[in-house]
Design an enzyme around this catalytic site. Sequence first.
Site, PDB file in Angstrom:
ATOM      1  N   HIS A 121       0.841  -1.204   0.000  1.00  0.00           N
ATOM      2  CA  HIS A 121       0.000   0.000   0.000  1.00  0.00           C
ATOM      3  C   HIS A 121       0.877   1.256   0.000  1.00  0.00           C
ATOM      4  CE1 HIS A 121      -2.963  -2.721   2.350  1.00  0.00           C
ATOM      5  NE2 HIS A 121      -3.531  -2.512   1.176  1.00  0.00           N
TER       6      HIS A 121
ATOM      7  N   LYS B 135     -16.975  -7.072   7.879  1.00  0.00           N
ATOM      8  CA  LYS B 135     -15.656  -7.704   7.711  1.00  0.00           C
ATOM      9  C   LYS B 135     -14.929  -7.970   9.033  1.00  0.00           C
ATOM     10  CE  LYS B 135     -13.361  -7.084   3.308  1.00  0.00           C
ATOM     11  NZ  LYS B 135     -12.300  -6.343   2.626  1.00  0.00           N
TER      12      LYS B 135
ATOM     13  N   ARG C 213      -2.005  -6.341  -8.224  1.00  0.00           N
ATOM     14  CA  ARG C 213      -0.790  -7.114  -7.959  1.00  0.00           C
ATOM     15  C   ARG C 213      -0.576  -8.198  -9.003  1.00  0.00           C
ATOM     16  NH1 ARG C 213      -2.865  -8.366  -2.059  1.00  0.00           N
ATOM     17  NH2 ARG C 213      -4.636  -8.624  -3.434  1.00  0.00           N
TER      18      ARG C 213
ATOM     19  N   SER D  83      -2.672  -7.845   3.286  1.00  0.00           N
ATOM     20  CA  SER D  83      -2.887  -7.661   4.727  1.00  0.00           C
ATOM     21  C   SER D  83      -3.260  -8.990   5.381  1.00  0.00           C
ATOM     22  CB  SER D  83      -4.019  -6.662   4.972  1.00  0.00           C
ATOM     23  OG  SER D  83      -3.705  -5.423   4.409  1.00  0.00           O
TER      24      SER D  83
HETATM   25  O1  PNS Z   1      -8.898  -3.320   0.614  1.00  0.00           O
HETATM   26  P1  PNS Z   1     -10.120  -3.852  -0.077  1.00  0.00           P
HETATM   27  O2  PNS Z   1     -10.911  -4.698   0.883  1.00  0.00           O
HETATM   28  O3  PNS Z   1      -9.802  -4.565  -1.344  1.00  0.00           O
HETATM   29  O4  PNS Z   1     -11.033  -2.579  -0.478  1.00  0.00           O
HETATM   30  C1  PNS Z   1     -12.304  -2.760  -1.054  1.00  0.00           C
HETATM   31  C2  PNS Z   1     -13.067  -1.423  -1.186  1.00  0.00           C
HETATM   32  C3  PNS Z   1     -13.079  -0.674   0.121  1.00  0.00           C
HETATM   33  C4  PNS Z   1     -12.385  -0.584  -2.251  1.00  0.00           C
HETATM   34  C5  PNS Z   1     -14.513  -1.766  -1.658  1.00  0.00           C
HETATM   35  O5  PNS Z   1     -15.041  -2.750  -0.823  1.00  0.00           O
HETATM   36  C6  PNS Z   1     -15.440  -0.560  -1.666  1.00  0.00           C
HETATM   37  O6  PNS Z   1     -15.300   0.323  -2.467  1.00  0.00           O
HETATM   38  N1  PNS Z   1     -16.414  -0.539  -0.723  1.00  0.00           N
HETATM   39  C7  PNS Z   1     -17.352   0.563  -0.589  1.00  0.00           C
HETATM   40  C8  PNS Z   1     -18.778   0.157  -0.986  1.00  0.00           C
HETATM   41  C9  PNS Z   1     -19.018   0.389  -2.459  1.00  0.00           C
HETATM   42  O7  PNS Z   1     -18.878   1.463  -2.994  1.00  0.00           O
HETATM   43  N2  PNS Z   1     -19.421  -0.705  -3.133  1.00  0.00           N
HETATM   44  C10 PNS Z   1     -19.647  -0.704  -4.558  1.00  0.00           C
HETATM   45  C11 PNS Z   1     -18.330  -0.921  -5.290  1.00  0.00           C
HETATM   46  S1  PNS Z   1     -18.617  -1.516  -6.861  1.00  0.00           S
END
Ligand code: PNS
Length: 162
Positions: free
Chosen positions: A18, A42, A91, A129
């Site tokens: 990150h 989560k 990645r 993570s």
């Molecule tokens: O670190 P991560 O878990 O890969 O991050 C995922 C994240 C936070 C980017 C994704 O879960 C997100 O954007 N959540 C917010 C809810 C949202 O907007 N959902 C629709 C996305 S298509």
Amino acid sequence: MENKAVYPGSFDPITNGHVDIIQRGMTLFDKILVAVLENPKKTPLFSTKERIDMIQDVFSDQKKIEVKAFDGLLVEFAKKNNAKIVIRGLRAISDFEYEFQMALMNRKLNPEIETFFMMPNVSYTFLSSKLVKEIFMLGGCLKDLVPNHVEKNLREKFKKSI
Ligand code: PNS
């Protein structure tokens, strides 16, 4: 106009992968708003405040970096914070399908917001993570994988839970 990007994620905890993406983004954008997902579903190991503090510790001397919690739709958060770019790290091919789906869904929700994919240094392509937590719990070495204070926080967190 300020060229501002949002870098969203769970950051439970922040890893050197990150950090690498944020540092690369700093060369391209005026501001990066690191958006830490508050997601009770989560059940993260670290609280939202702990995750934010760990990110702020890494970038304490960087004016370009701001860190905030968010919940709800990412595109709404980006719009509210005047950001038109969402940064996501890629990645490996295995990341692509989920990221592609998310990017196109975010575009459907708000066509003005563009997803910008960045690849970390190759030495972080296997890093996550989730693996960091697993390696730590099994007594493995986290050298080069997370910032030093993150390893310290993991040690304290697990000491408390024993
Ligand atoms: O670190 P991560 O878990 O890969 O991050 C995922 C994240 C936070 C980017 C994704 O879960 C997100 O954007 N959540 C917010 C809810 C949202 O907007 N959902 C629709 C996305 S298509």
